[in-house]
Design a protein around this motif. Structure first.
Motif, mmCIF file in Angstrom:
data_model
loop_
_atom_site.group_PDB
_atom_site.id
_atom_site.type_symbol
_atom_site.label_atom_id
_atom_site.label_comp_id
_atom_site.label_asym_id
_atom_site.label_seq_id
_atom_site.Cartn_x
_atom_site.Cartn_y
_atom_site.Cartn_z
ATOM 1 N N LEU A 1 -5.309 -5.142 1.289
ATOM 2 C CA LEU A 1 -4.968 -4.578 -0.014
ATOM 3 C C LEU A 1 -3.808 -5.344 -0.647
ATOM 4 N N ARG A 2 -2.784 -5.629 0.154
ATOM 5 C CA ARG A 2 -1.618 -6.371 -0.341
ATOM 6 C C ARG A 2 -2.038 -7.751 -0.847
ATOM 7 N N ASP A 3 -2.903 -8.433 -0.082
ATOM 8 C CA ASP A 3 -3.342 -9.770 -0.459
ATOM 9 C C ASP A 3 -4.173 -9.783 -1.741
ATOM 10 N N LYS A 4 -4.787 -8.646 -2.070
ATOM 11 C CA LYS A 4 -5.566 -8.540 -3.310
ATOM 12 C C LYS A 4 -4.693 -8.155 -4.493
ATOM 13 N N GLY A 5 -3.382 -8.033 -4.248
ATOM 14 C CA GLY A 5 -2.465 -7.713 -5.332
ATOM 15 C C GLY A 5 -2.295 -6.234 -5.604
ATOM 16 N N ILE A 6 -2.817 -5.406 -4.705
ATOM 17 C CA ILE A 6 -2.654 -3.962 -4.861
ATOM 18 C C ILE A 6 -1.262 -3.582 -4.366
ATOM 19 N N ARG A 7 -0.571 -2.775 -5.146
ATOM 20 C CA ARG A 7 0.776 -2.333 -4.763
ATOM 21 C C ARG A 7 0.672 -1.403 -3.565
ATOM 22 N N VAL A 8 1.345 -1.771 -2.490
ATOM 23 C CA VAL A 8 1.357 -0.967 -1.271
ATOM 24 C C VAL A 8 2.792 -0.608 -0.914
ATOM 25 N N GLY A 9 2.957 0.530 -0.257
ATOM 26 C CA GLY A 9 4.260 0.946 0.228
ATOM 27 C C GLY A 9 4.506 0.366 1.609
ATOM 28 N N GLU A 10 5.474 0.912 2.269
ATOM 29 C CA GLU A 10 5.862 0.456 3.597
ATOM 30 C C GLU A 10 4.856 0.925 4.650
ATOM 31 N N LEU A 11 4.563 0.077 5.609
ATOM 32 C CA LEU A 11 3.726 0.441 6.743
ATOM 33 C C LEU A 11 4.594 1.241 7.709
ATOM 34 N N ASP B 1 4.958 4.187 11.126
ATOM 35 C CA ASP B 1 4.355 4.685 12.360
ATOM 36 C C ASP B 1 4.947 6.051 12.673
ATOM 37 N N TYR B 2 4.367 7.070 12.071
ATOM 38 C CA TYR B 2 4.769 8.450 12.310
ATOM 39 C C TYR B 2 3.502 9.261 12.476
ATOM 40 N N GLN B 3 3.236 9.714 13.664
ATOM 41 C CA GLN B 3 1.999 10.417 13.996
ATOM 42 C C GLN B 3 0.788 9.566 13.633
ATOM 43 N N GLY B 4 0.864 8.285 13.932
ATOM 44 C CA GLY B 4 -0.188 7.329 13.608
ATOM 45 C C GLY B 4 0.277 6.387 12.524
ATOM 46 N N LEU B 5 -0.292 5.211 12.487
ATOM 47 C CA LEU B 5 0.066 4.237 11.455
ATOM 48 C C LEU B 5 -0.449 4.690 10.098
ATOM 49 N N SER B 6 0.367 4.488 9.077
ATOM 50 C CA SER B 6 -0.044 4.871 7.735
ATOM 51 C C SER B 6 0.687 4.029 6.698
ATOM 52 N N PHE B 7 0.159 4.058 5.496
ATOM 53 C CA PHE B 7 0.832 3.446 4.353
ATOM 54 C C PHE B 7 0.270 4.053 3.083
ATOM 55 N N LYS B 8 1.026 3.918 2.035
ATOM 56 C CA LYS B 8 0.593 4.358 0.717
ATOM 57 C C LYS B 8 0.203 3.137 -0.110
#
Length: 62
Positions: free
Chosen positions: A26-36, A38-45
């Motif tokens: 997603l990041r490489d496609k230019g989509i704005r992503v939040g921080e990766l 690791d809280y109760q499983g890996l996640s990001f916005k």
């Protein structure tokens, strides 16, 4: 929504995908992503064109 500890996602989804790989794609496609995180499983916005946060979780405990 914005809370004291950051932006709260309007929607959250658990996925079977490899979260770090999906994050990079997603990041490489230019989509704005939040921080990766690791809280109760890996996640990001990531954010839609209107700035709404959507959260993706992998390895969420069942």
């Amino acid at each position: 929504m914005h809370y004291r500890n950051g932006i709260q996602a309007a929607y959250g989804f658990t996925v079977d995908e490899d979260i770090p790989t999906l994050y990079g794609q997603l990041r490489d496609k230019g989509i704005r992503v939040g921080e990766l995180t690791d809280y109760q499983g890996l996640s990001f916005k990531f954010f839609d064109p209107d700035g709404n946060a959507i959260e993706l979780w992998g390895d969420y405990p069942v």
